[in-house]
Design an enzyme around this catalytic site. Structure first.
Site, PDB file in Angstrom:
ATOM      1  N   THR A   8       0.791  -1.251  -0.052  1.00  0.00           N
ATOM      2  CA  THR A   8      -0.025   0.083   0.074  1.00  0.00           C
ATOM      3  C   THR A   8       0.928   1.345   0.051  1.00  0.00           C
ATOM      4  O   THR A   8       1.900   1.360   0.407  1.00  0.00           O
ATOM      5  CB  THR A   8      -0.910   0.183   1.232  1.00  0.00           C
ATOM      6  OG1 THR A   8      -0.375   0.222   2.416  1.00  0.00           O
ATOM      7  CG2 THR A   8      -1.712  -1.147   1.322  1.00  0.00           C
ATOM      8  N   GLY A   9       0.358   2.159  -0.509  1.00  0.00           N
ATOM      9  CA  GLY A   9       1.101   3.610  -0.584  1.00  0.00           C
ATOM     10  C   GLY A   9       2.162   3.396  -1.373  1.00  0.00           C
ATOM     11  O   GLY A   9       3.398   4.099  -1.158  1.00  0.00           O
ATOM     12  N   ALA A  10       2.219   2.692  -2.745  1.00  0.00           N
ATOM     13  CA  ALA A  10       3.419   2.529  -3.560  1.00  0.00           C
ATOM     14  C   ALA A  10       3.651   3.625  -4.344  1.00  0.00           C
ATOM     15  O   ALA A  10       4.795   3.609  -4.774  1.00  0.00           O
ATOM     16  CB  ALA A  10       3.116   1.087  -4.443  1.00  0.00           C
ATOM     17  N   GLY A  15       7.367   3.928  -0.475  1.00  0.00           N
ATOM     18  CA  GLY A  15       6.692   2.889  -1.394  1.00  0.00           C
ATOM     19  C   GLY A  15       7.404   2.515  -2.593  1.00  0.00           C
ATOM     20  O   GLY A  15       7.542   1.509  -3.162  1.00  0.00           O
ATOM     21  N   TYR A 148      -1.348  12.166  14.371  1.00  0.00           N
ATOM     22  CA  TYR A 148      -0.376  11.365  13.640  1.00  0.00           C
ATOM     23  C   TYR A 148       0.545  10.488  14.674  1.00  0.00           C
ATOM     24  O   TYR A 148       0.799   9.095  14.265  1.00  0.00           O
ATOM     25  CB  TYR A 148       0.691  12.190  12.849  1.00  0.00           C
ATOM     26  CG  TYR A 148       1.677  11.444  11.973  1.00  0.00           C
ATOM     27  CD1 TYR A 148       1.329  10.824  10.819  1.00  0.00           C
ATOM     28  CD2 TYR A 148       2.965  11.247  12.546  1.00  0.00           C
ATOM     29  CE1 TYR A 148       2.218  10.166   9.930  1.00  0.00           C
ATOM     30  CE2 TYR A 148       3.909  10.631  11.782  1.00  0.00           C
ATOM     31  CZ  TYR A 148       3.628  10.035  10.460  1.00  0.00           C
ATOM     32  OH  TYR A 148       4.609   9.265   9.759  1.00  0.00           O
TER      33      TYR A 148
END
Length: 240
Positions: A8-10, A15, A148
């Site tokens: 994910t988040g590539a 990523g 965060y």
């Protein structure tokens, strides 16, 4: 034997570095992205010489049920790398509920539910790896990044708990907690501010995305076969 990894988040800096590193090692990749489709197209073009299978998957993980569109496109699976994320800098009292929900969805709810849905695919193989890209702020906390930090801390608790639950199924679960890394997430800081951060870090510099990528590859490899439930701090000696 082919090995398939969901990343994910590539489309982000870390990523992309992870994708390049794993493709070079022969992994086949499901490449998740949200907004940056062009980045994913360029990434896949750069991976083609490695000769693997690289499937782009679009999903908005800031939405409560965004993860579902990923699950329907995953077939064979050997590892999950949760790298998707965003940040919101500012005082807690200035954050609105939408900002907080977005942070918690992408960092906590989506990884948890995505893992829940995909665990049977790992169980069926009797082995597998889950790696979560957390943050130094999940370990020590940061003013002006309270939400965060809370989300990243939750990721670490998730890793520690899940690792105990799935160990006998042959699944290892670990986290990487980067410090300050040269990515677009640092673009909001001035050169003076970045110099100040570098001065605080014992190694005197920010981290590089490929340094995080090499740690991911290590955790997926047999070289880490007896490591689970751990948080690998990759931070140049900052806040140890």
């Amino acid at each position: 034997m082919k090995k398939y990894v969901l990343l994910t988040g590539a489309s982000g800096g870390i990523g992309q570095a992870v994708a390049c590193n794993l493709a070079a090692k022969g992994y086949h990749l499901y490449l998740h992205y949200n907004k940056n489709e062009q980045s994913i197209k360029s990434l896949i073009d750069s991976l083609e010489p490695f000769g693997g299978e690289y499937l782009p998957i679009h999903a908005d993980l800031t939405e409560t049920e965004g993860y579902k569109s990923i699950c329907s496109q995953i077939f064979s699976l050997d590892a999950i790398i949760h790298c998707a994320g965003n940040s919101k800098y500012g005082l807690l009292m200035d954050l609105n509920q939408q900002d907080v929900e977005s942070l918690l969805n992408v960092h906590v709810l989506s990884p948890l539910m995505l893992t829940k849905e995909l665990l049977p695919k790992l169980f069926s193989k009797g082995s597998g790896n889950i790696v979560v890209i957390s943050s130094i702020w999940g370990q020590t906390g940061a003013a002006c990044e309270v939400a965060y930090s809370a989300a990243k801390g939750a990721q670490i608790a998730f890793v520690k708990a899940l690792s105990k639950e799935v160990a006998l199924n042959g699944i290892r679960v670990n986290a990487i907690a980067p410090g300050a890394v040269e990515t677009k997430m640092m673009d909001g800081f001035t050169e003076e501010e970045l110099d100040r951060v570098s001065f605080e870090i014992p190694m005197g510099r920010l981290g590089q995305t490929d340094e995080i990528a090499r740690c991911v590859a290590f955790l997926l490899s047999d070289d880490s076969s007896y490591i689970t439930g751990q948080v690998l701090a990759v931070n140049g000696g900052w806040y140890i």
